[in-house]
Design a protein around this motif. Structure first.
Motif, PDB file in Angstrom:
ATOM      1  N   LYS A   1       0.843  -1.213   0.000  1.00 27.10           N
ATOM      2  CA  LYS A   1       0.000   0.000   0.000  1.00 27.10           C
ATOM      3  C   LYS A   1       0.875   1.260   0.000  1.00 27.10           C
ATOM      4  O   LYS A   1       0.624   2.204  -0.745  1.00 27.10           O
ATOM      5  N   LEU A   2       1.909   1.248   0.853  1.00 27.05           N
ATOM      6  CA  LEU A   2       2.762   2.440   0.968  1.00 27.05           C
ATOM      7  C   LEU A   2       3.484   2.700  -0.355  1.00 27.05           C
ATOM      8  O   LEU A   2       3.648   3.842  -0.772  1.00 27.05           O
ATOM      9  N   LYS A   3       3.911   1.614  -1.013  1.00 27.06           N
ATOM     10  CA  LYS A   3       4.562   1.790  -2.324  1.00 27.06           C
ATOM     11  C   LYS A   3       3.569   2.381  -3.325  1.00 27.06           C
ATOM     12  O   LYS A   3       3.915   3.240  -4.115  1.00 27.06           O
ATOM     13  N   GLN A   4       2.323   1.866  -3.252  1.00 25.79           N
ATOM     14  CA  GLN A   4       1.278   2.429  -4.143  1.00 25.79           C
ATOM     15  C   GLN A   4       1.082   3.927  -3.905  1.00 25.79           C
ATOM     16  O   GLN A   4       0.781   4.672  -4.822  1.00 25.79           O
ATOM     17  N   PHE A   5       1.236   4.342  -2.649  1.00 29.29           N
ATOM     18  CA  PHE A   5       1.085   5.780  -2.333  1.00 29.29           C
ATOM     19  C   PHE A   5       2.280   6.572  -2.863  1.00 29.29           C
ATOM     20  O   PHE A   5       2.310   7.795  -2.742  1.00 29.29           O
ATOM     21  N   GLY A   6       3.301   5.874  -3.378  1.00 32.34           N
ATOM     22  CA  GLY A   6       4.484   6.573  -3.905  1.00 32.34           C
ATOM     23  C   GLY A   6       5.606   6.675  -2.882  1.00 32.34           C
ATOM     24  O   GLY A   6       6.619   7.326  -3.125  1.00 32.34           O
ATOM     25  N   ASN A   7       5.430   6.029  -1.716  1.00 30.59           N
ATOM     26  CA  ASN A   7       6.495   6.044  -0.699  1.00 30.59           C
ATOM     27  C   ASN A   7       7.564   5.019  -1.079  1.00 30.59           C
ATOM     28  O   ASN A   7       7.280   4.062  -1.781  1.00 30.59           O
ATOM     29  N   THR A   8       8.773   5.256  -0.588  1.00 29.79           N
ATOM     30  CA  THR A   8       9.885   4.370  -0.953  1.00 29.79           C
ATOM     31  C   THR A   8      10.355   3.601   0.264  1.00 29.79           C
ATOM     32  O   THR A   8      10.624   4.205   1.320  1.00 29.79           O
ATOM     33  N   ILE A   9      10.484   2.289   0.097  1.00 32.21           N
ATOM     34  CA  ILE A   9      10.963   1.457   1.203  1.00 32.21           C
ATOM     35  C   ILE A   9      12.491   1.417   1.188  1.00 32.21           C
ATOM     36  O   ILE A   9      13.104   1.325   0.123  1.00 32.21           O
ATOM     37  N   ILE A  10      13.064   1.574   2.370  1.00 32.56           N
ATOM     38  CA  ILE A  10      14.505   1.351   2.528  1.00 32.56           C
ATOM     39  C   ILE A  10      14.589  -0.030   3.175  1.00 32.56           C
ATOM     40  O   ILE A  10      14.323  -0.173   4.377  1.00 32.56           O
ATOM     41  N   PRO A  11      14.885  -1.057   2.368  1.00 39.47           N
ATOM     42  CA  PRO A  11      14.701  -2.428   2.849  1.00 39.47           C
ATOM     43  C   PRO A  11      15.464  -2.721   4.131  1.00 39.47           C
ATOM     44  O   PRO A  11      16.560  -2.194   4.352  1.00 39.47           O
ATOM     45  N   ALA A  12      14.847  -3.573   4.933  1.00 39.02           N
ATOM     46  CA  ALA A  12      15.505  -4.014   6.166  1.00 39.02           C
ATOM     47  C   ALA A  12      16.685  -4.910   5.795  1.00 39.02           C
ATOM     48  O   ALA A  12      16.749  -5.445   4.688  1.00 39.02           O
ATOM     49  N   GLU A  13      17.608  -5.047   6.736  1.00 39.20           N
ATOM     50  CA  GLU A  13      18.788  -5.878   6.493  1.00 39.20           C
ATOM     51  C   GLU A  13      18.665  -7.169   7.294  1.00 39.20           C
ATOM     52  O   GLU A  13      17.827  -7.275   8.197  1.00 39.20           O
ATOM     53  N   SER A  14      19.504  -8.122   6.948  1.00 39.53           N
ATOM     54  CA  SER A  14      19.511  -9.394   7.669  1.00 39.53           C
ATOM     55  C   SER A  14      20.559  -9.365   8.759  1.00 39.53           C
ATOM     56  O   SER A  14      21.584  -8.708   8.606  1.00 39.53           O
ATOM     57  N   GLY A  15      20.313 -10.104   9.812  1.00 39.75           N
ATOM     58  CA  GLY A  15      21.314 -10.172  10.874  1.00 39.75           C
ATOM     59  C   GLY A  15      20.663 -10.523  12.183  1.00 39.75           C
ATOM     60  O   GLY A  15      19.499 -10.977  12.229  1.00 39.75           O
ATOM     61  N   GLU A  16      21.385 -10.294  13.257  1.00 42.72           N
ATOM     62  CA  GLU A  16      20.872 -10.628  14.579  1.00 42.72           C
ATOM     63  C   GLU A  16      19.761  -9.646  14.948  1.00 42.72           C
ATOM     64  O   GLU A  16      19.898  -8.438  14.751  1.00 42.72           O
ATOM     65  N   LEU A  17      18.662 -10.201  15.493  1.00 41.75           N
ATOM     66  CA  LEU A  17      17.519  -9.360  15.847  1.00 41.75           C
ATOM     67  C   LEU A  17      17.382  -9.278  17.365  1.00 41.75           C
ATOM     68  O   LEU A  17      17.943 -10.112  18.095  1.00 41.75           O
ATOM     69  N   ALA A  18      16.617  -8.285  17.819  1.00 36.69           N
ATOM     70  CA  ALA A  18      16.483  -8.072  19.268  1.00 36.69           C
ATOM     71  C   ALA A  18      15.911  -9.308  19.953  1.00 36.69           C
ATOM     72  O   ALA A  18      16.190  -9.575  21.121  1.00 36.69           O
ATOM     73  N   SER A  19      15.115 -10.103  19.224  1.00 34.59           N
ATOM     74  CA  SER A  19      14.497 -11.305  19.804  1.00 34.59           C
ATOM     75  C   SER A  19      15.520 -12.394  20.070  1.00 34.59           C
ATOM     76  O   SER A  19      15.222 -13.385  20.720  1.00 34.59           O
ATOM     77  N   GLY A  20      16.719 -12.236  19.512  1.00 32.50           N
ATOM     78  CA  GLY A  20      17.733 -13.292  19.631  1.00 32.50           C
ATOM     79  C   GLY A  20      17.774 -14.134  18.369  1.00 32.50           C
ATOM     80  O   GLY A  20      18.729 -14.865  18.118  1.00 32.50           O
ATOM     81  N   LEU A  21      16.694 -14.025  17.556  1.00 34.65           N
ATOM     82  CA  LEU A  21      16.675 -14.762  16.297  1.00 34.65           C
ATOM     83  C   LEU A  21      17.547 -14.026  15.282  1.00 34.65           C
ATOM     84  O   LEU A  21      17.929 -12.870  15.489  1.00 34.65           O
ATOM     85  N   SER A  22      17.798 -14.709  14.201  1.00 30.85           N
ATOM     86  CA  SER A  22      18.618 -14.077  13.178  1.00 30.85           C
ATOM     87  C   SER A  22      17.878 -14.148  11.849  1.00 30.85           C
ATOM     88  O   SER A  22      17.322 -15.205  11.502  1.00 30.85           O
ATOM     89  N   GLY A  23      17.816 -13.053  11.105  1.00 40.30           N
ATOM     90  CA  GLY A  23      17.116 -13.052   9.822  1.00 40.30           C
ATOM     91  C   GLY A  23      16.859 -11.634   9.349  1.00 40.30           C
ATOM     92  O   GLY A  23      17.450 -10.671   9.860  1.00 40.30           O
ATOM     93  N   GLU A  24      15.925 -11.538   8.380  1.00 39.78           N
ATOM     94  CA  GLU A  24      15.620 -10.238   7.784  1.00 39.78           C
ATOM     95  C   GLU A  24      14.681  -9.463   8.711  1.00 39.78           C
ATOM     96  O   GLU A  24      13.743 -10.041   9.253  1.00 39.78           O
ATOM     97  N   GLY A  25      14.926  -8.186   8.876  1.00 41.43           N
ATOM     98  CA  GLY A  25      14.040  -7.383   9.713  1.00 41.43           C
ATOM     99  C   GLY A  25      14.763  -6.256  10.435  1.00 41.43           C
ATOM    100  O   GLY A  25      14.128  -5.338  10.932  1.00 41.43           O
TER     101      GLY A  25
END
Ligand code: CTP
Length: 403
Positions: A143-167
């Motif tokens: 939806k945000l892209k449709q509104f013309g907004n631009t996403i700055i993609p998230a990166e992969s790595g260690e997350l606050a949850s302790g899991l590791s991945g994209e976000g």
């Protein structure tokens, strides 16, 4: 110089752990020469303090519609904040804030400002890996892209949850370079090459004397800076001038004489899209340059002068697709003379200065010009700073390529 220099950036911070990184992000924006104002969602204040951000941004930080400590104070006007901004960056953008943005759920100052913003909006998501992939989040992205907004993609790595991945929110350095690259790629003269002449020329009489003129070079340098600001690759061929270039992406070729300026222009003309002759080139030079200093004579001294080549006219003869712009400085029959030069030099546009106008021409920081195009259509302009005249010239070039 960063393309962010001078830009007014509104940074919207929502409540995720990555909010702590916005202190560094604000520092990087300031270092790039941008002006920053910060809006925080109430939840984000648990992750970083408004005091930190106001100190770094050198501005008041906004969070509520009203100042809680001072009920008499003014309402924080989200419309003014939104209209102030050249760019609005929401970082970190949590799943909750993106969902509100996507659905117009206007329950805080950040969202109200987002809904009022007319400038380009960027958002840098930050959340756990499964949230990042959830259909609800993906639906917000789309939806945000449709509104013309631009996403700055998230990166992969260690997350606050302790899991590791994209976000993970993109690192502040990567957010800044993402914005710089995105803005550069959208500049209207991106991919265009422009040759500009500026300043006077000096024609040697002997090893210590020359014939010159009072041109400061300011007009040509201002055009060069403005064209580079709009994304053009600029080659500036400059006669002797004290002007200093701020933008170091501009290729500066320093010359002294009309012949050197001619050679530099012809060496580059074939590869450019636009050429602008703003230099005050000497029309004559001493026929013979004395190899030793000329001694005082008992009587008058006569120096024989010969014509220099008209650089602009020779570029006009060579022209293929180039958009060719010349200047004319006239004292009488201005329009008629300028039109004569358009024809004689095969120009697409002439910038006419009339010396009859106060504040125009040499030695002023202002200029009063009339543009005349190749169909002899006249466009008289008001007295303006040379920077503003440079902007007008560059805007005409931009319009030419929009057709
Ligand atoms: N010009 C040039 N080379 C020259 C003389 C002029 O490239 N040897 C360019 C200037 O940079 C300017 C334009 O030609 O863009 C007009 O110059 P101007 O001196 O006003 O006109 P001239 O053609 O020299 O005619 P006149 O002096 O008779 O007005």
């Amino acid at each position: 110089m960063s393309v962010l220099s001078g830009k007014k950036i509104l940074l919207g911070i929502s409540g995720g752990i990555a909010a702590y990184k916005t202190a560094h992000l604000v520092r990087l924006f300031i270092k790039a020469g941008a002006h920053i104002q910060v809006i925080m969602t109430p939840a984000s204040k648990d992750f970083i303090t408004p005091l930190t951000l106001s100190t770094l941004s050198k501005n008041q930080v906004y969070s509520d519609f009203f100042n809680e400590d001072d009920k008499e104070a003014m309402w924080n006007n989200h419309v003014d904040l939104a209209l102030w901004a050249d760019l609005f960056i929401i970082a970190p953008a949590t799943a909750n804030t993106m969902s509100k943005m996507a659905n117009g759920n206007c329950d805080n100052l950040l969202i109200a400002t987002y809904l009022s913003a007319k400038c380009p909006v960027y958002f840098a998501p930050a959340m756990d890996l499964d949230m990042y992939k959830h259909p609800s989040t993906l639906s917000s992205f789309s939806k945000l892209k449709q509104f013309g907004n631009t996403i700055i993609p998230a990166e992969s790595g260690e997350l606050a949850s302790g899991l590791s991945g994209e976000g993970r929110m993109a690192e502040p350095e990567n957010i800044v370079s993402f914005l710089e690259n995105d803005l550069l790629s959208k500049l209207p003269l991106k991919g265009k090459k422009i040759l500009i002449t500026a300043g006077p020329t000096y024609e040697a009489i002997d090893p210590v004397r020359f014939i010159g003129n009072h041109s400061s070079g300011k007009m040509g340098y201002d055009i060069a800076e403005e064209a580079a600001n709009k994304g053009a690759e600029v080659i500036l061929v400059s006669g002797p001038s004290n002007q200093v270039l701020k933008d170091n992406s501009i290729q500066l070729i320093k010359v002294v004489s009309a012949q050197e300026m001619y050679d530099a222009c012809h060496a580059n003309f074939e590869n450019v899209d636009v050429a602008i002759a703003a230099a005050a080139v000497a029309d004559y030079r001493p026929k013979n340059v004395a190899s030793q200093k000329i001694k005082k004579q008992e009587t008058n001294l006569t120096i024989e002068l010969e014509k220099t080549q008209d650089i602009l006219a020779t570029l006009g003869e060579k022209k293929r697709n180039q958009f060719l712009i010349g200047f004319a400085l006239e004292t009488e029959n201005e329009i008629e003379n300028a039109i004569g030069k358009i024809k004689k030099k095969n120009l697409d546009l002439i910038v006419l200065n009339s010396l009859n106008d106060k504040g125009a021409g040499f030695g002023h920081s202002t200029n009063k010009v009339t543009f005349i195009d190749k169909n002899f259509k006249e466009l008289p302009m008001d007295l303006k700073s040379k920077e503003a005249v440079a902007q007008d010239i560059v805007n005409i070039i931009i319009k030419h390529y929009e057709k």
